[in-house]
Design a protein around this motif. Structure first.
Motif, PDB file in Angstrom:
ATOM      1  N   ASP A 162      54.228  10.971  73.788  1.00  0.00           N
ATOM      2  CA  ASP A 162      53.581  10.037  72.602  1.00  0.00           C
ATOM      3  C   ASP A 162      52.588  10.321  72.202  1.00  0.00           C
ATOM      4  O   ASP A 162      51.861  10.266  71.205  1.00  0.00           O
ATOM      5  CB  ASP A 162      54.031   8.519  73.036  1.00  0.00           C
ATOM      6  CG  ASP A 162      55.485   7.959  73.064  1.00  0.00           C
ATOM      7  OD1 ASP A 162      56.203   8.758  72.595  1.00  0.00           O
ATOM      8  OD2 ASP A 162      55.673   7.117  73.501  1.00  0.00           O
ATOM      9  N   ALA A 163      51.469  10.374  73.371  1.00  0.00           N
ATOM     10  CA  ALA A 163      50.120  10.858  73.104  1.00  0.00           C
ATOM     11  C   ALA A 163      50.122  12.111  72.291  1.00  0.00           C
ATOM     12  O   ALA A 163      49.242  12.373  71.337  1.00  0.00           O
ATOM     13  CB  ALA A 163      49.329  10.768  74.360  1.00  0.00           C
ATOM     14  N   LEU A 164      50.732  13.163  72.717  1.00  0.00           N
ATOM     15  CA  LEU A 164      50.571  14.729  72.187  1.00  0.00           C
ATOM     16  C   LEU A 164      51.013  14.494  70.680  1.00  0.00           C
ATOM     17  O   LEU A 164      50.287  15.074  69.700  1.00  0.00           O
ATOM     18  CB  LEU A 164      51.585  15.442  72.963  1.00  0.00           C
ATOM     19  CG  LEU A 164      51.575  16.838  72.457  1.00  0.00           C
ATOM     20  CD1 LEU A 164      50.325  17.478  72.576  1.00  0.00           C
ATOM     21  CD2 LEU A 164      52.785  17.692  73.116  1.00  0.00           C
ATOM     22  N   SER A 203      50.908  11.909  68.626  1.00  0.00           N
ATOM     23  CA  SER A 203      50.242  10.909  67.655  1.00  0.00           C
ATOM     24  C   SER A 203      48.614  11.349  67.768  1.00  0.00           C
ATOM     25  O   SER A 203      48.162  11.023  66.910  1.00  0.00           O
ATOM     26  CB  SER A 203      50.437   9.610  68.389  1.00  0.00           C
ATOM     27  OG  SER A 203      49.753   9.415  69.764  1.00  0.00           O
ATOM     28  N   THR A 204      48.305  12.145  68.701  1.00  0.00           N
ATOM     29  CA  THR A 204      46.736  12.585  68.883  1.00  0.00           C
ATOM     30  C   THR A 204      46.320  13.905  69.074  1.00  0.00           C
ATOM     31  O   THR A 204      45.406  14.550  68.927  1.00  0.00           O
ATOM     32  CB  THR A 204      46.084  11.696  70.086  1.00  0.00           C
ATOM     33  OG1 THR A 204      46.444  12.281  71.211  1.00  0.00           O
ATOM     34  CG2 THR A 204      46.166  10.245  69.995  1.00  0.00           C
ATOM     35  N   GLY A 205      47.563  14.726  69.503  1.00  0.00           N
ATOM     36  CA  GLY A 205      47.470  16.087  69.547  1.00  0.00           C
ATOM     37  C   GLY A 205      46.776  16.255  71.128  1.00  0.00           C
ATOM     38  O   GLY A 205      46.617  17.380  71.478  1.00  0.00           O
ATOM     39  N   LEU A 206      46.632  15.354  71.852  1.00  0.00           N
ATOM     40  CA  LEU A 206      46.014  15.461  73.313  1.00  0.00           C
ATOM     41  C   LEU A 206      47.241  15.505  74.332  1.00  0.00           C
ATOM     42  O   LEU A 206      47.898  14.428  74.196  1.00  0.00           O
ATOM     43  CB  LEU A 206      45.052  14.235  73.608  1.00  0.00           C
ATOM     44  CG  LEU A 206      44.467  14.361  74.808  1.00  0.00           C
ATOM     45  CD1 LEU A 206      43.600  15.596  75.100  1.00  0.00           C
ATOM     46  CD2 LEU A 206      43.706  13.003  75.145  1.00  0.00           C
ATOM     47  N   LYS A 207      47.182  16.356  74.955  1.00  0.00           N
ATOM     48  CA  LYS A 207      48.304  16.302  76.022  1.00  0.00           C
ATOM     49  C   LYS A 207      47.722  15.802  77.192  1.00  0.00           C
ATOM     50  O   LYS A 207      46.625  15.816  77.869  1.00  0.00           O
ATOM     51  CB  LYS A 207      48.509  17.990  76.599  1.00  0.00           C
ATOM     52  CG  LYS A 207      49.540  18.043  77.654  1.00  0.00           C
ATOM     53  CD  LYS A 207      49.980  19.380  77.939  1.00  0.00           C
ATOM     54  CE  LYS A 207      51.142  19.602  79.018  1.00  0.00           C
ATOM     55  NZ  LYS A 207      51.343  18.628  79.704  1.00  0.00           N
TER      56      LYS A 207
END
Length: 70
Positions: free
Chosen positions: A22-24, A26-30
């Protein structure tokens, strides 16, 4: 830093993976499982949770819910 081995059930691993995905998306951060577990522990520390009187997972859950309600 210390290395900690955790034995998690399949649904717990799936939950951590979903948070990370979900974070990846929505934000591109793994976000790794390790980072998520560390953040959850940091959050519990900020709530000043201690182990007094805790005998089960249910006791810990009730304590956290009561702290969040106040």
């Amino acid at each position: 830093m210390q290395r900690v081995v955790a034995f998690l059930k399949r649904d717990e691993v799936d939950f951590l993976d979903k948070l990370g995905k979900d974070a990846l998306f929505s934000t591109g951060l793994k976000l790794s499982r390790t980072k998520l577990i560390a953040w959850l522990i940091d959050f519990a520390q900020k709530l000043n949770i201690n182990g007094k009187g805790i005998k089960s997972e249910n006791d810990l859950e009730k304590r956290i819910i009561n702290i969040l309600k106040t």
